[in-house]
Design an enzyme around this catalytic site. Sequence first.
Site, PDB file in Angstrom:
ATOM      1  N   ARG A 105       0.846  -1.204   0.000  1.00 43.35           N
ATOM      2  CA  ARG A 105       0.000   0.000   0.000  1.00 43.35           C
ATOM      3  C   ARG A 105       0.880   1.253   0.000  1.00 43.35           C
ATOM      4  O   ARG A 105       0.578   2.240  -0.668  1.00 43.35           O
ATOM      5  CB  ARG A 105      -0.969  -0.029   1.196  1.00 43.35           C
ATOM      6  CG  ARG A 105      -2.057  -1.063   0.981  1.00 43.35           C
ATOM      7  CD  ARG A 105      -3.115  -1.117   2.082  1.00 43.35           C
ATOM      8  NE  ARG A 105      -4.145  -2.091   1.709  1.00 43.35           N
ATOM      9  CZ  ARG A 105      -5.148  -2.483   2.489  1.00 43.35           C
ATOM     10  NH1 ARG A 105      -5.265  -1.986   3.716  1.00 43.35           N
ATOM     11  NH2 ARG A 105      -6.038  -3.358   2.062  1.00 43.35           N
ATOM     12  N   GLY A 138      -2.965  20.853 -23.554  1.00 45.89           N
ATOM     13  CA  GLY A 138      -4.034  21.007 -24.540  1.00 45.89           C
ATOM     14  C   GLY A 138      -4.195  19.696 -25.315  1.00 45.89           C
ATOM     15  O   GLY A 138      -4.004  18.604 -24.758  1.00 45.89           O
ATOM     16  N   GLU A 172      -4.529  -3.223  -4.285  1.00 43.97           N
ATOM     17  CA  GLU A 172      -4.117  -3.144  -2.869  1.00 43.97           C
ATOM     18  C   GLU A 172      -5.182  -2.511  -1.987  1.00 43.97           C
ATOM     19  O   GLU A 172      -4.873  -1.835  -1.006  1.00 43.97           O
ATOM     20  CB  GLU A 172      -2.795  -2.376  -2.728  1.00 43.97           C
ATOM     21  CG  GLU A 172      -1.584  -3.106  -3.260  1.00 43.97           C
ATOM     22  CD  GLU A 172      -1.382  -4.482  -2.643  1.00 43.97           C
ATOM     23  OE1 GLU A 172      -2.002  -4.771  -1.605  1.00 43.97           O
ATOM     24  OE2 GLU A 172      -0.628  -5.274  -3.217  1.00 43.97           O
ATOM     25  N   ASP A 197     -10.940   1.480   6.363  1.00 44.90           N
ATOM     26  CA  ASP A 197      -9.802   1.107   7.202  1.00 44.90           C
ATOM     27  C   ASP A 197      -9.413   2.302   8.089  1.00 44.90           C
ATOM     28  O   ASP A 197      -9.193   2.158   9.295  1.00 44.90           O
ATOM     29  CB  ASP A 197      -8.636   0.709   6.273  1.00 44.90           C
ATOM     30  CG  ASP A 197      -7.420   0.220   7.021  1.00 44.90           C
ATOM     31  OD1 ASP A 197      -7.554  -0.723   7.815  1.00 44.90           O
ATOM     32  OD2 ASP A 197      -6.325   0.787   6.819  1.00 44.90           O
TER      33      ASP A 197
END
Length: 612
Positions: free
Chosen positions: A304, A427, A451, A460
Site C-alpha cells: 500500500r 491542450g 491493494e 480502514d
Amino acid sequence: MGHYRSNLRDIEFNLFELLERDRLFGTPPFGDLDIDTAKFILREVDRLAREDLAESFEEADRHPPVYDASTRSVTVTPAFAASYKTWLDAEWWRLRVLPELGGTDAPSSLNWALAEFVLGANPALWTYVGVPTAARVIWRHGTDRDKKIAQAAIDNRWGATMVLTEPDAGSDVGAGRTRAVRNDDGTWNIHGVKRFITAGEHDLADNILHLVLARPVGIEGVGGPGTKGLSLFLVPKFHFDPDTGELTGERNGVYATNVEKKMGMNVSTTCEMTLGDDAPARGWLLGEVHNGIAQMFDVIEDARMMVGCKAIATLSSGYLNALDYAKQRVQGADLARMSDKSAPRVTITHHPDVRRSLLTQKAYAEGMRSLLLYTASWQDEIAVRTATGAETALAEAVNDLLLPIVKGYGSERSWVLLGTESLQTFGGSGYLREYPIEQYVRDAKIDAVYEGTTAIQAQDLFFRKIIRDRGRALGHLLGEIRDFASDTDVLGAEKALLSAAVADVEAIVAHMTADVAGSKDNGAQIYRVGLNASRLLYVLGDVVVGWLLLRGAQIAMGALSSGVDPSDASFYEGKVAAARFFAHEVLPLIAAQRAAAVAVDDYVMALDEAAF
Ligand code: ST9
C-alpha cells in the site's frame, strides 16, 4: 531526454531540511550511514532512474508481455527485461533487504525516497522486484526452513507475488475458496483459481515464489470462514531444495491460465493463476502457524505504501513535464491585453489559469511527497525504538493511521490531477502518444484500485485506525498540527486557515463517531458513516498535506531570510508559494465538506434501486 522528470532537490529538502533524517545516521540501527553517503545514493539512483530505467517505459507499454496458452508461459519484451536487469545489477534494492539476509539496514525514509525514482521512471519494475519485501515477511514469520527459503529467494533474485484475490473474492478476501490439504510429509497441496495476480508469470527470473492465501481443510480448529480462516503458503513455480535453494528442475502445479489485457501498466503481467488443476501445487505453511491474514498484511502494508509512492511519483513527473511544456508553448496574448489583436503572443505560463493549474499540481505533488516521507519517518521511528528497546506503540499507531491516507488519498489525488491538470496543460497534445502523460493517466488509474480500493482505505482509516484505536494516533497527529498552527508569527493567515481546517476535520470525526454510537440503537445509522468515510479520507489528507507544506514553507522562509545560494532561492520561493496557495485554495473547502458531512441523511440508502 527521457520521459521521467525527477525532483531530487525536493526529495533532499524533505529528507534533510523538513524531516531532519540525517539525525538518524551514525546511531543504531543506522550506524553505518552518514549524510554524504545518503546523498550519494540518492544522486546515483536518480541518475540511474532517469537515464537507464526510464528507457523502456514507452516500449514496454506498446509491446506488452506475450502469453503462450500452449505452454502457459509469458515472454516479456527485451527492452523491459534489460531495465529489470539494470535495476537488479545496480544492487540498490538490497537497501530494503534485512541485514539477517545479507542486506543493509537503511531508514525507511531513504528507501521510499529511492523508490520514488524507480516508480516514477518505470513503475512496473517494482512489481517484478518484490522479493525484498517477500523475504522480509517470510523471515519475520518463518521457521528455520522458511528463513532458508527467504535467503534462497534473495540470493537467486527470484520473483515474488502476493496471491489473495479470487474471481469472487476481491475486496472481500475472506470469501476466498482456495483450499489447502496437508500431505504426510508436512507440505500442502493447494487447489483453486486466483485472479489479478501481479507478476504471476514471466521469464525474468529463474523462479517465482508465490505467497498464497488458502483455507486449510480437514484440520480441526483451523480453516473457518472469513479472513481469519486463511493460512499463508509459500508455493514456488519450480520446486527446489529448501536447504540449499537449488532448483530440482521439477515444475510445480501453479500455472498462469490467462493474462489480462488492461488499460495501463501493460508490461506488468496480471494473471489468472490456477493451482493444483492438472498437477499438484505443493507448498509450505509459513511459520507452521495458521495466521495467514495477519502475515499477509505485512506484505499488504508495504504494497500500500508502494502504491501511494507510485501514484505520487507519477504526479510529480506529470507536473514537471507539464511545466516544461508550458514554459515553451506560445499561445494567445497576455490576458491584460486580450482585446488587442496585435499584442505579442506569450508562453502559456503567462496565463492565470495555467498558473493556477501548475501551482495546484506543484502543491499536491510536493505536499504528498512530504506525506509519504513523513509516514516513512514514523517507520524509521519504529526501527530506532525497536533497536533501543523502547516502546513502539504510538509510532506504530501513527504509521497505521497514515498508511490509508498515503495509499487512498495519494492515489486518488494523483490520478485525478494527472488527468484534469497535467494532461490539460498540454491542450490537445496531452492526448497524444507523443507525450508521456496519456500513459501516466492510464498507468496511474490502477493505484486507486489495487491493494484495496479507495473505499476500503476509507473504511480502514475510520473503523480500524480511528475508532478501534480510540482516536489516540489521530489525537496525536492533530495535536502536532494544532501546536504548529498556534505559533502565528510567520504565515499567520495560512496557519489560521489550517487551524480552522483541523477543527472542521475534528467535527466530521465527532459526527461520524456519534453515528457509530447511534447505530447501536438504530442499525441503519451506520450507513451514514459509510457515506462519509471517503470524504474523511480526503479532508484528513488535505489537512496533513497543508500542514507539511506550511512546515516546509516556514523552513524555506528561514533559509531565504538567512541568505541562500542564489541558485537555490527560487526553489525556496516556490516552496512558500505552493504552501500559501494550498492554504488559501484548498483548506477553506474543508468547511463545505464539514457541512455536507453533517447533512448526510438516510434517503440515499433508503432509495429504491429502481430509482437510480
Ligand atoms: C493486489 C496486488 O492488489 C497488487 C500488486 C501491486 C504490486 C505489488 C508490489 C509488490 C510490493 C511488495 C510485495 C512483495 C511480495 C509480493 C510481490 C508481488 C508483486 N492492517 O477487519 P477484519 C488483518 S493484492 C493490518 O476483520 P475482514 C488483521 O490481522 C490484493 N492488518 O477484516 C485483522 O485481524 P485483527 C489486495 C489488517 O472484514 C484481520 O485482517 N487486496 C488490516 O475479515 C481481519 O480484519 C486487498 O488489499 C490493516 N489495515 O476483511 C484487500 N486490516 O482485527 C482489500 C485487516 O484481529 N480488502 N487486517 O487484527 C481489505 O483490506 C478488507 O478490509 C479486508 C476485510 C479483506 C481486510
